[in-house]
Motif scaffolding. Structure first.
Motif, PDB file in Angstrom:
ATOM      1  N   VAL A 111       0.855  -1.187   0.000  1.00 51.99           N
ATOM      2  CA  VAL A 111       0.000   0.000   0.000  1.00 51.99           C
ATOM      3  C   VAL A 111       0.893   1.240   0.000  1.00 51.99           C
ATOM      4  CG1 VAL A 111      -2.000  -1.022   1.151  1.00 51.99           C
ATOM      5  CG2 VAL A 111      -0.151  -0.050   2.530  1.00 51.99           C
ATOM      6  N   ARG A 112       0.326   2.339  -0.456  1.00 48.93           N
ATOM      7  CA  ARG A 112       1.035   3.614  -0.438  1.00 48.93           C
ATOM      8  C   ARG A 112       0.231   4.560   0.456  1.00 48.93           C
ATOM      9  NH1 ARG A 112       1.656   4.362  -5.661  1.00 48.93           N
ATOM     10  NH2 ARG A 112      -0.225   5.590  -5.936  1.00 48.93           N
ATOM     11  N   LEU A 113       0.788   4.886   1.610  1.00 48.59           N
ATOM     12  CA  LEU A 113       0.070   5.705   2.574  1.00 48.59           C
ATOM     13  C   LEU A 113       0.343   7.186   2.360  1.00 48.59           C
ATOM     14  CD1 LEU A 113       0.616   3.682   5.884  1.00 48.59           C
ATOM     15  CD2 LEU A 113      -1.291   3.558   4.261  1.00 48.59           C
ATOM     16  N   GLY A 114      -0.709   7.981   2.561  1.00 48.70           N
ATOM     17  CA  GLY A 114      -0.588   9.437   2.536  1.00 48.70           C
ATOM     18  C   GLY A 114      -1.225   9.969   3.807  1.00 48.70           C
ATOM     19  N   ALA A 138       9.732   1.213   4.247  1.00 45.40           N
ATOM     20  CA  ALA A 138      10.945   0.987   3.452  1.00 45.40           C
ATOM     21  C   ALA A 138      12.184   0.837   4.313  1.00 45.40           C
ATOM     22  CB  ALA A 138      11.134   2.148   2.471  1.00 45.40           C
ATOM     23  N   GLY A 139      12.160   1.394   5.523  1.00 40.17           N
ATOM     24  CA  GLY A 139      13.309   1.293   6.412  1.00 40.17           C
ATOM     25  C   GLY A 139      13.292   0.065   7.291  1.00 40.17           C
ATOM     26  N   GLY A 140      12.256  -0.773   7.149  1.00 42.59           N
ATOM     27  CA  GLY A 140      12.179  -1.995   7.936  1.00 42.59           C
ATOM     28  C   GLY A 140      11.439  -1.841   9.255  1.00 42.59           C
ATOM     29  N   ARG A 141      10.842  -0.679   9.505  1.00 47.91           N
ATOM     30  CA  ARG A 141      10.096  -0.455  10.745  1.00 47.91           C
ATOM     31  C   ARG A 141       8.732  -1.132  10.631  1.00 47.91           C
ATOM     32  NH1 ARG A 141       7.103   5.097  12.514  1.00 47.91           N
ATOM     33  NH2 ARG A 141       6.243   4.366  14.499  1.00 47.91           N
ATOM     34  N   GLU A 142       8.380  -1.934  11.629  1.00 49.35           N
ATOM     35  CA  GLU A 142       7.140  -2.707  11.618  1.00 49.35           C
ATOM     36  C   GLU A 142       6.079  -2.065  12.503  1.00 49.35           C
ATOM     37  OE1 GLU A 142       6.254  -6.719  13.730  1.00 49.35           O
ATOM     38  OE2 GLU A 142       6.996  -7.267  11.725  1.00 49.35           O
ATOM     39  N   THR A 143       4.857  -2.019  11.995  1.00 44.37           N
ATOM     40  CA  THR A 143       3.709  -1.537  12.762  1.00 44.37           C
ATOM     41  C   THR A 143       2.640  -2.622  12.739  1.00 44.37           C
ATOM     42  OG1 THR A 143       4.159   0.775  12.147  1.00 44.37           O
ATOM     43  CG2 THR A 143       1.948   0.256  12.970  1.00 44.37           C
ATOM     44  N   ARG A 144       2.185  -3.022  13.929  1.00 44.51           N
ATOM     45  CA  ARG A 144       1.176  -4.077  14.034  1.00 44.51           C
ATOM     46  C   ARG A 144      -0.135  -3.481  14.546  1.00 44.51           C
ATOM     47  NH1 ARG A 144       3.954  -9.038  13.740  1.00 44.51           N
ATOM     48  NH2 ARG A 144       2.077 -10.159  14.396  1.00 44.51           N
ATOM     49  N   ALA A 167       4.487   7.708   8.517  1.00 40.81           N
ATOM     50  CA  ALA A 167       4.889   8.708   7.522  1.00 40.81           C
ATOM     51  C   ALA A 167       4.401   8.298   6.140  1.00 40.81           C
ATOM     52  CB  ALA A 167       6.406   8.840   7.523  1.00 40.81           C
ATOM     53  N   PRO A 168       4.147   9.265   5.272  1.00 39.03           N
ATOM     54  CA  PRO A 168       3.749   8.933   3.906  1.00 39.03           C
ATOM     55  C   PRO A 168       4.824   8.092   3.211  1.00 39.03           C
ATOM     56  CG  PRO A 168       3.363  11.255   4.363  1.00 39.03           C
ATOM     57  CD  PRO A 168       4.172  10.718   5.507  1.00 39.03           C
ATOM     58  N   GLY A 169       4.405   7.144   2.398  1.00 38.91           N
ATOM     59  CA  GLY A 169       5.357   6.296   1.680  1.00 38.91           C
ATOM     60  C   GLY A 169       4.779   4.934   1.361  1.00 38.91           C
ATOM     61  N   ASN A 170       5.631   4.100   0.833  1.00 34.38           N
ATOM     62  CA  ASN A 170       5.226   2.756   0.439  1.00 34.38           C
ATOM     63  C   ASN A 170       5.461   1.764   1.580  1.00 34.38           C
ATOM     64  OD1 ASN A 170       4.542   3.529  -2.254  1.00 34.38           O
ATOM     65  ND2 ASN A 170       6.713   3.513  -2.783  1.00 34.38           N
ATOM     66  N   TYR A 171       4.492   0.899   1.795  1.00 35.10           N
ATOM     67  CA  TYR A 171       4.561  -0.092   2.851  1.00 35.10           C
ATOM     68  C   TYR A 171       4.156  -1.467   2.298  1.00 35.10           C
ATOM     69  CZ  TYR A 171       4.644   3.756   6.278  1.00 35.10           C
ATOM     70  OH  TYR A 171       4.979   4.873   7.007  1.00 35.10           O
TER      71      TYR A 171
END
Length: 230
Positions: A111-114, A138-144, A167-171
């Motif tokens: 997904v691409r979050l904004g 993209a930096g490897g940070r995980e959110t559950r 933050a906005p970006g690709n996940y």
């Protein structure tokens, strides 16, 4: 690559096996009509110059004619199949194009979050007492995101980037059920455009996801404002 035998008849002309190899294939780019022409000339020459004391078996000529007919039929079938595929792709583009601006459900792993919320469902194959939606940036940070207990079927979810501090970006996105399985994740988003790819396939542009294959679409949900009004 076809191999050519050295067998010849009494007059130095190739036997039926050699001439058959010459015309059965069409890998040199020669048109089928040219093959037929060449075959006819070889066949006539072979009949005229066969050894009168040891004439060729007529069944060999029949086999050669049959091989030529089969080659022509296969070529015609390939052309028909190609034309049908083009028509089907055109119909698919028209059908999908009519859905542009509507919401679709897409099975996805990204997904691409904004700034806007994203909603969707997790397709559980069985009951799950604790289901997690996992996002990885993209930096490897995980959110559950923990979701409530739910039976088999579609478990809805909503991702609010502002509340989660994302933050906005690709996940990348995936789901984990309590039994250890990884059920499919479907995101609901707006279909922005439909186009033909350079390779000939159909490509959909979906908001918040990017380009997807038509086979990834699992549902057409109409316009978001119309659904909200109902």
């Amino acid at each position: 690559m076809a191999t050519t035998t050295n067998a010849t008849n009494a007059f130095g002309f190739p036997t039926s096996n050699a001439s058959s190899d010459a015309v059965a294939g069409n890998g040199t780019g020669v048109a089928t009509s040219d093959n037929k022409d060449m075959f006819t000339k070889l066949l006539v020459a072979q009949i005229r110059n066969q050894d009168p004391l040891a004439p060729s078996d007529p069944s060999q000529f029949v086999n050669q004619l049959s091989q030529l007919s089969q080659t022509e039929a296969l070529e015609n079938l390939a052309k028909t199949t190609s034309a049908s595929a083009s028509v089907l792709q055109s119909i698919q583009v028209l059908a999908m194009g009519a859905q542009v601006g509507n919401d679709v459900s897409v099975e996805t792993s990204r997904v691409r979050l904004g700034g806007d919320k994203i909603s969707g469902t997790i397709q559980l194959s069985g009951s799950s007492t604790a289901t997690s939606l996992v996002l990885l940036d993209a930096g490897g940070r995980e959110t559950r995101i923990s979701l409530p207990s739910h039976g088999a079927g579609a478990l809805p979810f909503t991702i609010d980037p502002a509340t989660l501090g994302l933050a906005p970006g690709n996940y990348s996105i995936k789901a984990e059920a309590s039994d250890g399985s990884k059920p499919a994740v479907e995101v609901t988003a707006r279909l922005e455009s439909v186009r033909m790819a350079a390779t000939g396939g159909v490509v959909l542009q979906v908001a918040g996801i990017g380009e997807v294959d038509p086979f990834a679409v699992t549902g057409f949900n109409g316009k978001a404002n119309a659904l909200a009004a109902n």
